[in-house]
Write a protein that holds these residues in place. Structure first.
Motif, PDB file in Angstrom:
ATOM      1  N   TRP A  12       0.706  -1.268   0.084  1.00 50.78           N
ATOM      2  CA  TRP A  12       0.046  -0.037  -0.032  1.00 50.78           C
ATOM      3  C   TRP A  12       1.024   1.165   0.013  1.00 50.78           C
ATOM      4  CZ3 TRP A  12      -0.995   4.350   2.713  1.00 50.78           C
ATOM      5  CH2 TRP A  12      -2.266   4.962   2.289  1.00 50.78           C
ATOM      6  N   LEU A  13       2.056   1.290   0.635  1.00 49.49           N
ATOM      7  CA  LEU A  13       2.805   2.401   0.913  1.00 49.49           C
ATOM      8  C   LEU A  13       3.370   2.535  -0.649  1.00 49.49           C
ATOM      9  CD1 LEU A  13       4.562   1.862   4.218  1.00 49.49           C
ATOM     10  CD2 LEU A  13       3.008   3.580   3.515  1.00 49.49           C
ATOM     11  N   ALA A  14       3.851   1.408  -1.169  1.00 46.87           N
ATOM     12  CA  ALA A  14       4.206   1.601  -2.765  1.00 46.87           C
ATOM     13  C   ALA A  14       3.373   2.516  -3.462  1.00 46.87           C
ATOM     14  CB  ALA A  14       4.587   0.317  -3.260  1.00 46.87           C
ATOM     15  N   ARG A  15       1.986   2.103  -3.311  1.00 47.64           N
ATOM     16  CA  ARG A  15       1.038   3.091  -4.289  1.00 47.64           C
ATOM     17  C   ARG A  15       1.087   4.706  -3.898  1.00 47.64           C
ATOM     18  NH1 ARG A  15      -4.642   1.007  -2.748  1.00 47.64           N
ATOM     19  NH2 ARG A  15      -5.131   2.849  -3.968  1.00 47.64           N
ATOM     20  N   VAL A  16       1.082   4.690  -2.540  1.00 54.40           N
ATOM     21  CA  VAL A  16       1.400   6.105  -2.037  1.00 54.40           C
ATOM     22  C   VAL A  16       2.671   6.900  -2.431  1.00 54.40           C
ATOM     23  CG1 VAL A  16       1.381   7.816   0.057  1.00 54.40           C
ATOM     24  CG2 VAL A  16      -0.186   5.862   0.114  1.00 54.40           C
ATOM     25  N   PHE A  17       3.625   6.130  -2.643  1.00 53.24           N
ATOM     26  CA  PHE A  17       4.894   6.577  -2.882  1.00 53.24           C
ATOM     27  C   PHE A  17       4.684   6.859  -4.580  1.00 53.24           C
ATOM     28  CE2 PHE A  17       8.633   5.003  -5.625  1.00 53.24           C
ATOM     29  CZ  PHE A  17       9.403   5.920  -5.061  1.00 53.24           C
ATOM     30  N   ASP A  26       7.406  19.873  -4.709  1.00 55.64           N
ATOM     31  CA  ASP A  26       8.659  19.516  -4.239  1.00 55.64           C
ATOM     32  C   ASP A  26       8.501  18.695  -2.831  1.00 55.64           C
ATOM     33  OD1 ASP A  26      10.389  20.574  -6.189  1.00 55.64           O
ATOM     34  OD2 ASP A  26      10.708  22.584  -4.971  1.00 55.64           O
ATOM     35  N   ASP A  27       7.536  19.003  -2.185  1.00 54.25           N
ATOM     36  CA  ASP A  27       7.237  18.599  -0.822  1.00 54.25           C
ATOM     37  C   ASP A  27       6.696  17.080  -1.197  1.00 54.25           C
ATOM     38  OD1 ASP A  27       7.087  18.549   1.946  1.00 54.25           O
ATOM     39  OD2 ASP A  27       4.637  18.939   1.744  1.00 54.25           O
ATOM     40  N   ALA A  28       5.886  16.870  -2.012  1.00 53.75           N
ATOM     41  CA  ALA A  28       5.358  15.620  -2.628  1.00 53.75           C
ATOM     42  C   ALA A  28       6.637  14.546  -2.745  1.00 53.75           C
ATOM     43  CB  ALA A  28       4.328  15.639  -3.530  1.00 53.75           C
ATOM     44  N   HIS A  29       7.386  15.126  -3.412  1.00 58.30           N
ATOM     45  CA  HIS A  29       8.554  14.391  -4.050  1.00 58.30           C
ATOM     46  C   HIS A  29       9.608  14.141  -2.656  1.00 58.30           C
ATOM     47  CE1 HIS A  29       8.066  16.248  -8.141  1.00 58.30           C
ATOM     48  NE2 HIS A  29       7.112  15.355  -8.042  1.00 58.30           N
ATOM     49  N   GLU A  30       9.649  15.012  -2.049  1.00 59.27           N
ATOM     50  CA  GLU A  30      10.557  14.814  -0.638  1.00 59.27           C
ATOM     51  C   GLU A  30       9.926  13.739   0.179  1.00 59.27           C
ATOM     52  OE1 GLU A  30      11.625  17.177   3.333  1.00 59.27           O
ATOM     53  OE2 GLU A  30      11.478  18.278   1.564  1.00 59.27           O
ATOM     54  N   ILE A  31       8.555  13.692   0.605  1.00 59.21           N
ATOM     55  CA  ILE A  31       7.980  12.746   1.058  1.00 59.21           C
ATOM     56  C   ILE A  31       8.009  11.466   0.570  1.00 59.21           C
ATOM     57  CG2 ILE A  31       5.673  11.961   2.285  1.00 59.21           C
ATOM     58  CD1 ILE A  31       6.926  14.306   3.688  1.00 59.21           C
ATOM     59  N   ALA A  32       7.913  11.320  -0.538  1.00 57.64           N
ATOM     60  CA  ALA A  32       8.013  10.091  -1.650  1.00 57.64           C
ATOM     61  C   ALA A  32       9.326   9.432  -1.469  1.00 57.64           C
ATOM     62  CB  ALA A  32       7.605  10.406  -2.997  1.00 57.64           C
ATOM     63  N   GLY A  33      10.545  10.169  -1.451  1.00 59.44           N
ATOM     64  CA  GLY A  33      11.744   9.660  -0.986  1.00 59.44           C
ATOM     65  C   GLY A  33      11.763   9.358   0.472  1.00 59.44           C
ATOM     66  N   GLU A  34      11.115   9.790   1.350  1.00 61.90           N
ATOM     67  CA  GLU A  34      11.214   9.299   2.821  1.00 61.90           C
ATOM     68  C   GLU A  34      10.377   8.016   2.751  1.00 61.90           C
ATOM     69  OE1 GLU A  34       9.576  11.285   6.346  1.00 61.90           O
ATOM     70  OE2 GLU A  34      10.334  13.344   5.186  1.00 61.90           O
ATOM     71  N   LEU A  35       9.167   7.771   1.952  1.00 64.51           N
ATOM     72  CA  LEU A  35       8.525   6.484   1.988  1.00 64.51           C
ATOM     73  C   LEU A  35       9.319   5.409   1.393  1.00 64.51           C
ATOM     74  CD1 LEU A  35       4.877   7.893   1.305  1.00 64.51           C
ATOM     75  CD2 LEU A  35       5.922   6.974   3.409  1.00 64.51           C
ATOM     76  N   GLN A  36      10.196   5.777   0.464  1.00 66.57           N
ATOM     77  CA  GLN A  36      10.570   4.401  -0.317  1.00 66.57           C
ATOM     78  C   GLN A  36      11.183   3.434   0.333  1.00 66.57           C
ATOM     79  OE1 GLN A  36      13.501   5.861  -3.590  1.00 66.57           O
ATOM     80  NE2 GLN A  36      13.244   4.004  -4.569  1.00 66.57           N
ATOM     81  N   THR A  51       5.237  10.449  12.725  1.00 62.81           N
ATOM     82  CA  THR A  51       5.805  11.767  11.858  1.00 62.81           C
ATOM     83  C   THR A  51       5.670  11.688  10.479  1.00 62.81           C
ATOM     84  OG1 THR A  51       8.108  11.404  12.239  1.00 62.81           O
ATOM     85  CG2 THR A  51       6.915  12.751  13.919  1.00 62.81           C
ATOM     86  N   THR A  52       6.273  10.624   9.942  1.00 59.29           N
ATOM     87  CA  THR A  52       6.183  10.316   8.246  1.00 59.29           C
ATOM     88  C   THR A  52       4.875   9.956   7.831  1.00 59.29           C
ATOM     89  OG1 THR A  52       8.427   9.452   8.606  1.00 59.29           O
ATOM     90  CG2 THR A  52       7.272   8.915   6.648  1.00 59.29           C
ATOM     91  N   VAL A  53       3.989   9.381   8.607  1.00 59.11           N
ATOM     92  CA  VAL A  53       2.803   9.258   8.266  1.00 59.11           C
ATOM     93  C   VAL A  53       1.871  10.612   8.397  1.00 59.11           C
ATOM     94  CG1 VAL A  53       0.439   8.100   8.926  1.00 59.11           C
ATOM     95  CG2 VAL A  53       2.617   6.865   8.864  1.00 59.11           C
ATOM     96  N   LEU A  54       1.953  11.689   9.326  1.00 56.27           N
ATOM     97  CA  LEU A  54       1.301  12.635   9.183  1.00 56.27           C
ATOM     98  C   LEU A  54       1.848  13.720   8.246  1.00 56.27           C
ATOM     99  CD1 LEU A  54       1.522  13.572  13.045  1.00 56.27           C
ATOM    100  CD2 LEU A  54      -0.445  13.243  11.565  1.00 56.27           C
ATOM    101  N   ARG A  55       3.240  13.590   7.729  1.00 58.48           N
ATOM    102  CA  ARG A  55       3.804  14.369   6.944  1.00 58.48           C
ATOM    103  C   ARG A  55       3.111  14.012   5.435  1.00 58.48           C
ATOM    104  NH1 ARG A  55       8.593  17.032   6.477  1.00 58.48           N
ATOM    105  NH2 ARG A  55       9.345  15.625   5.108  1.00 58.48           N
ATOM    106  N   THR A  56       3.067  12.436   5.289  1.00 54.80           N
ATOM    107  CA  THR A  56       2.458  11.951   4.110  1.00 54.80           C
ATOM    108  C   THR A  56       0.968  12.306   3.790  1.00 54.80           C
ATOM    109  OG1 THR A  56       3.989  10.095   4.309  1.00 54.80           O
ATOM    110  CG2 THR A  56       1.962  10.009   2.780  1.00 54.80           C
ATOM    111  N   GLU A  57       0.340  12.297   4.853  1.00 53.20           N
ATOM    112  CA  GLU A  57      -1.331  12.878   4.852  1.00 53.20           C
ATOM    113  C   GLU A  57      -1.014  14.190   4.312  1.00 53.20           C
ATOM    114  OE1 GLU A  57      -3.008  12.266   8.530  1.00 53.20           O
ATOM    115  OE2 GLU A  57      -2.240  10.435   8.826  1.00 53.20           O
TER     116      GLU A  57
END
Length: 90
Positions: A12-17, A26-36, A51-57
């Motif tokens: 599921w995280l891969a879909r969000v990534f 840029d924020d979306a790309h930064e968070i994607a990098g955190e999720l990878q 904190t990563t979950v909140l930032r992703t939300e």
């Protein structure tokens, strides 16, 4: 320490990534990098820092605001809602 982690399926995280990688900010790309790193164990539930979950939300919500395509908005909304439910359910 586990109070600060949320168990989320890596698939599921891969879909969000991928959704955030396609994002415009840029924020979306930064968070994607955190999720990878959390997407590299398919078929498993992985611990993700709250904190990563909140930032992703927040990144997903911002993408919803700037996306004109209705299908994409629905996909992003579904992903954000899942994160909220998962975070609050743990």
């Amino acid at each position: 320490m586990t109070d600060f982690m949320v168990q989320i399926p890596a698939d599921w995280l891969a879909r969000v990534f991928l959704s955030l990688r396609r994002g415009t900010s840029d924020d979306a790309h930064e968070i994607a990098g955190e999720l990878q790193p959390f997407t590299e164990r398919p078929g498993q539930r992985v611990p993700v820092p709250r904190t990563t979950v909140l930032r992703t939300e927040h990144a997903l919500r911002r993408e919803i605001e700037v996306t004109a395509e209705q299908a994409r908005r629905a996909e992003l909304s579904e992903q954000a809602e899942y994160l909220v439910q998962t975070r609050l359910g743990d």
